[in-house]
Design a protein around this motif. Structure first.
Motif, PDB file in Angstrom:
ATOM      1  N   SER A  76       0.822  -1.221   0.000  1.00  0.00           N
ATOM      2  CA  SER A  76       0.000   0.000   0.000  1.00  0.00           C
ATOM      3  C   SER A  76       0.848   1.260   0.000  1.00  0.00           C
ATOM      4  O   SER A  76       0.486   2.265  -0.613  1.00  0.00           O
ATOM      5  CB  SER A  76      -0.931   0.000   1.220  1.00  0.00           C
ATOM      6  N   PHE A  77       1.976   1.219   0.676  1.00  0.00           N
ATOM      7  CA  PHE A  77       2.821   2.403   0.822  1.00  0.00           C
ATOM      8  C   PHE A  77       3.434   2.822  -0.512  1.00  0.00           C
ATOM      9  O   PHE A  77       3.545   4.016  -0.806  1.00  0.00           O
ATOM     10  CB  PHE A  77       3.921   2.116   1.847  1.00  0.00           C
ATOM     11  N   ARG A  78       3.819   1.850  -1.331  1.00  0.00           N
ATOM     12  CA  ARG A  78       4.563   2.172  -2.552  1.00  0.00           C
ATOM     13  C   ARG A  78       3.779   1.946  -3.840  1.00  0.00           C
ATOM     14  O   ARG A  78       4.052   2.606  -4.851  1.00  0.00           O
ATOM     15  CB  ARG A  78       5.858   1.356  -2.600  1.00  0.00           C
ATOM     16  N   ILE A  82      -3.452   6.241  -4.915  1.00  0.00           N
ATOM     17  CA  ILE A  82      -4.392   6.947  -4.036  1.00  0.00           C
ATOM     18  C   ILE A  82      -5.527   7.585  -4.828  1.00  0.00           C
ATOM     19  O   ILE A  82      -6.703   7.530  -4.410  1.00  0.00           O
ATOM     20  CB  ILE A  82      -3.642   8.010  -3.218  1.00  0.00           C
ATOM     21  N   GLN A  83      -5.207   8.177  -5.966  1.00  0.00           N
ATOM     22  CA  GLN A  83      -6.252   8.848  -6.739  1.00  0.00           C
ATOM     23  C   GLN A  83      -7.288   7.849  -7.254  1.00  0.00           C
ATOM     24  O   GLN A  83      -8.492   8.133  -7.265  1.00  0.00           O
ATOM     25  CB  GLN A  83      -5.609   9.620  -7.902  1.00  0.00           C
ATOM     26  N   ALA A  84      -6.818   6.666  -7.669  1.00  0.00           N
ATOM     27  CA  ALA A  84      -7.754   5.629  -8.117  1.00  0.00           C
ATOM     28  C   ALA A  84      -8.638   5.164  -6.966  1.00  0.00           C
ATOM     29  O   ALA A  84      -9.831   4.889  -7.152  1.00  0.00           O
ATOM     30  CB  ALA A  84      -6.979   4.447  -8.706  1.00  0.00           C
ATOM     31  N   THR A 240       0.873   8.221  -4.583  1.00  0.00           N
ATOM     32  CA  THR A 240       1.177   7.147  -3.633  1.00  0.00           C
ATOM     33  C   THR A 240       1.548   7.749  -2.290  1.00  0.00           C
ATOM     34  O   THR A 240       1.890   8.938  -2.194  1.00  0.00           O
ATOM     35  CB  THR A 240       2.353   6.269  -4.127  1.00  0.00           C
ATOM     36  N   LEU A 241       1.503   6.927  -1.255  1.00  0.00           N
ATOM     37  CA  LEU A 241       1.898   7.397   0.081  1.00  0.00           C
ATOM     38  C   LEU A 241       3.376   7.720   0.125  1.00  0.00           C
ATOM     39  O   LEU A 241       3.804   8.610   0.866  1.00  0.00           O
ATOM     40  CB  LEU A 241       1.559   6.323   1.120  1.00  0.00           C
ATOM     41  N   PHE A 242       4.164   6.992  -0.644  1.00  0.00           N
ATOM     42  CA  PHE A 242       5.597   7.293  -0.704  1.00  0.00           C
ATOM     43  C   PHE A 242       5.816   8.698  -1.240  1.00  0.00           C
ATOM     44  O   PHE A 242       6.661   9.451  -0.732  1.00  0.00           O
ATOM     45  CB  PHE A 242       6.310   6.270  -1.589  1.00  0.00           C
ATOM     46  N   ASP A 243       5.058   9.084  -2.266  1.00  0.00           N
ATOM     47  CA  ASP A 243       5.167  10.447  -2.804  1.00  0.00           C
ATOM     48  C   ASP A 243       4.715  11.475  -1.776  1.00  0.00           C
ATOM     49  O   ASP A 243       5.229  12.592  -1.737  1.00  0.00           O
ATOM     50  CB  ASP A 243       4.320  10.581  -4.072  1.00  0.00           C
TER      51      ASP A 243
END
Length: 636
Positions: A76-78, A82-84, A240-243
């Motif tokens: 999930s982190f990488r 998120i937008q989808a 993404t959460l990484f971003d």
């Protein structure tokens, strides 16, 4: 008394999962927690694993918890879009089956991420195999229960999972509802396409198609199987959460200024970075890079740069060869911002991250009343037999050590055994009489849990405390006695008052008439053990004695505001920190009858093998006297 989930935390496993969370996410501020489901939440700074695994065998539990961490910190982190996810939630919330759709999405996304993680890290295959076998067994049992109860959509959800994870292309489901089997066959091509999904958007598309093909007679699922993998998803703006973690915030202000292009002095020329292979000997160049948080926006070109001047490299040379100044050095002083930080402000975590809002409140004991003195004298008579036995043993041991000769020395009195002169190259044939002091080089601290659950136990506990005080006082050993509790009535989100009731301090513990102050200990409210242990260890560390002992009397697990599962882990960390500083920390569990297995496991998770379990507080002197004997003999 503040009570929480009855499950006991395995502190060693918890630390492993915390380390996995930190390493895999490359984010030391991301904390691990147990929760109802597995999700990642950057706003609250946590990754959770499901409590589902608590009821499984140890091997399955470890594998299941690790698989949750892998899915969230790697998957999930990488790799989750998120937008989808936002678009999907917006769509399904308008449907008649939002709960079914979101849980189906969580399942399909986890399957997609699992395949990606296994390709990236083949060592995780065993963990995911255990996870799959457990869930297959779980969903098979739940499917049968749903058939009996007539929960159609819940049954279909179980059938979808079992179909996906089946080892055969056309699995058989005995005693399944015919209508659900027909519905399953309609969506089966879509179900199998999950293994071909390469993105979050593809997964959401599959789920939306499945939901659209279900007939309108379905009622949304009753049971919760999976939670949505990312919490507070509406707060994120990146893909993404990484971003999200690596994003650069915009300027804090919106000022702008138009500049005359003709009057601007800049060169529209590209400068390369320095490297030994492309060093420009004709123009030594010095660059300075920094980030702006507040500034005025202009129409100057963003890649503009000033022309280097002859003095640039000279300045760089001066700075590079600077030496130590002879003036005063203020680098070690705290800044004004740091000096102004107050305990409980949310930034002060010197007593552990879980206690960053805890505030130390010291309560001094008052002069004992006549009633306290009378009760104390009665207790002294009760423990006289224990005290006398201990004193006799310790005194004899001290005398023996004083009179025993130290043998095999290079200098001293000549021994009668001279054979080493012939056998050894450097014979040791001398001895000396010991003349060591009778004083025991040790300091003790006794922490007493004064939480509300000590009602009915405190009076008998005081008998053990009196034994502790009288024995140490007889050998002139400095010690402190403190009761601790948290005032639940005064707790707020950013203020957690923790009281330390100082019965005896190191400076007055040997005074003749201070013993009756022990009678002032009374049950209060909550108990934040990790905080109190750190405070006591801090005081004990400042002592000069060679041997330092920290004893804790408690009747259960730590329980205070925002201190649920973290309480056991935080207390265990506090114990380990104290032991690293050379102190011996021993926990004494005061039961109210027989000591059950869960209580033993709790104390083991916190104190390891250095624990004592007392079935009844009335037996405390019987268990505490041998401990004191063991510790005092260790000092001699």
């Amino acid at each position: 008394m503040y009570r929480f989930h009855d499950s006991k935390v395995d502190t060693n496993l918890f630390r492993q999962l915390q380390d996995l969370t930190t390493v895999l996410s490359s984010n030391p501020e991301l904390l691990f927690e147990y929760s109802f489901g597995s999700y990642i939440d950057l706003l609250d700074g946590k990754v959770t694993a499901s409590r589902t695994w608590d009821t499984t065998s140890p091997n399955v539990k470890v594998a299941g918890l690790k698989s949750d961490v892998f899915l969230r910190t790697i998957g999930s982190f990488r790799y989750s879009d998120i937008q989808a996810m936002k678009e999907f939630l917006h769509t399904v919330n308008e449907s008649s089956l939002p709960k079914f759709a979101s849980q189906l999405f969580a399942l399909f996304e986890d399957i997609r991420l699992e395949e990606k993680i296994k390709q990236e890290r083949p060592g995780t295959k065993h963990v995911f195999t255990v996870r799959k076998n457990y869930y297959k067994h779980k969903f098979e049992n739940e499917r049968a229960a749903h058939v009996t109860r007539g929960l159609a959509l819940d049954e279909l959800f179980c059938l979808i999972y079992l179909t996906l994870q089946s080892n055969s292309p056309d699995p058989n489901f005995p005693r399944a509802s015919q209508s659900q089997l027909e519905q399953l066959n309609k969506v089966k091509p879509l179900i199998y396409s999950v293994y071909e999904a390469r993105s979050t958007q593809a997964v959401s598309g599959i789920v939306e198609q499945i939901v659209s093909r279900l007939h309108e007679g379905y009622v949304d699922t009753i049971h919760d199987y999976f939670v949505f993998p990312i919490h507070h998803i509406d707060k994120y703006t990146k893909n993404t959460l990484f971003d999200e973690l690596t994003r650069t915030d915009e300027l804090a202000n919106e000022d702008s200024e138009e500049l005359d292009e003709e009057k601007n002095e800049y060169m529209d020329e590209q400068f390369s970075t320095w490297h030994r292979e492309n060093e420009n000997s004709d123009r030594q160049q010095t660059f300075l890079q920094f980030e702006l948080e507040v500034g005025t926006k202009t129409n100057i070109m963003g890649n503009g740069a000033r022309e280097t001047e002859d003095g640039d490299q000279a300045m760089g040379t001066i700075q590079g060869s600077s030496g130590q100044t002879k003036n005063k050095d203020y680098s070690d002083l705290d800044t004004l911002d740091k000096q102004e930080i107050k305990p409980g402000s949310g930034r002060d975590a010197i007593y552990g991250e879980a206690n960053k809002n805890a505030v130390k409140c010291v309560k001094q004991s008052s002069p004992p009343s006549q009633a306290d003195i009378n009760v104390y004298l009665d207790f002294v008579k009760d423990i006289e037999n224990y005290k006398r036995k201990l004193s006799t043993i310790i005194t004899k041991t001290l005398e023996h050590k004083k009179n025993a000769a130290r043998k095999d020395l290079m200098i001293g009195r000549l021994s009668k055994k001279l054979l080493p002169m012939v056998l050894d190259e450097k014979p040791r044939i001398f001895y000396k009489k010991n003349q060591e002091s009778k004083e025991l080089d040790a300091a003790f601290t006794l922490l007493v849990d004064c939480s509300a659950s000590m009602h009915g136990k405190m009076e008998e506990t005081k008998r053990g405390i009196v034994l502790f005080h009288e024995v140490l006082k007889s050998f002139q050993i400095p010690h402190s006695i403190m009761g601790f509790w948290e005032d639940a009535m005064e707790v707020t989100d950013h203020y957690q008052p923790n009281y330390l009731h100082i019965i005896h301090s190191f400076s007055d513990s040997l005074y003749e008439n201070n013993g009756p102050k022990i009678m002032q200990l009374e049950p209060q409210e909550d108990n934040r053990d990790g905080f109190s242990i750190r405070v006591a260890a801090e005081q004990l560390e400042a002592r000069r004695e060679k041997h330092k002992f920290l004893l804790v009397f408690s009747d259960g697990e730590p329980a205070a505001a925002n201190y649920n599962q973290n309480g056991i882990v935080d207390t265990n960390l506090a114990v380990l920190e104290a032991r690293k500083k050379g102190m011996e920390v021993i926990g004494t569990f005061l039961a109210d009858g027989e000591v059950d297995e869960s209580a033993d496991k709790l104390m083991q998770n916190i104190y390891g093998k250095h624990r004592i379990l007392v079935p009844s507080v009335s037996e405390l002197p019987d268990h505490f006297a041998p401990l004191l004997k063991k510790l005092l003999l260790k000092v001699i």
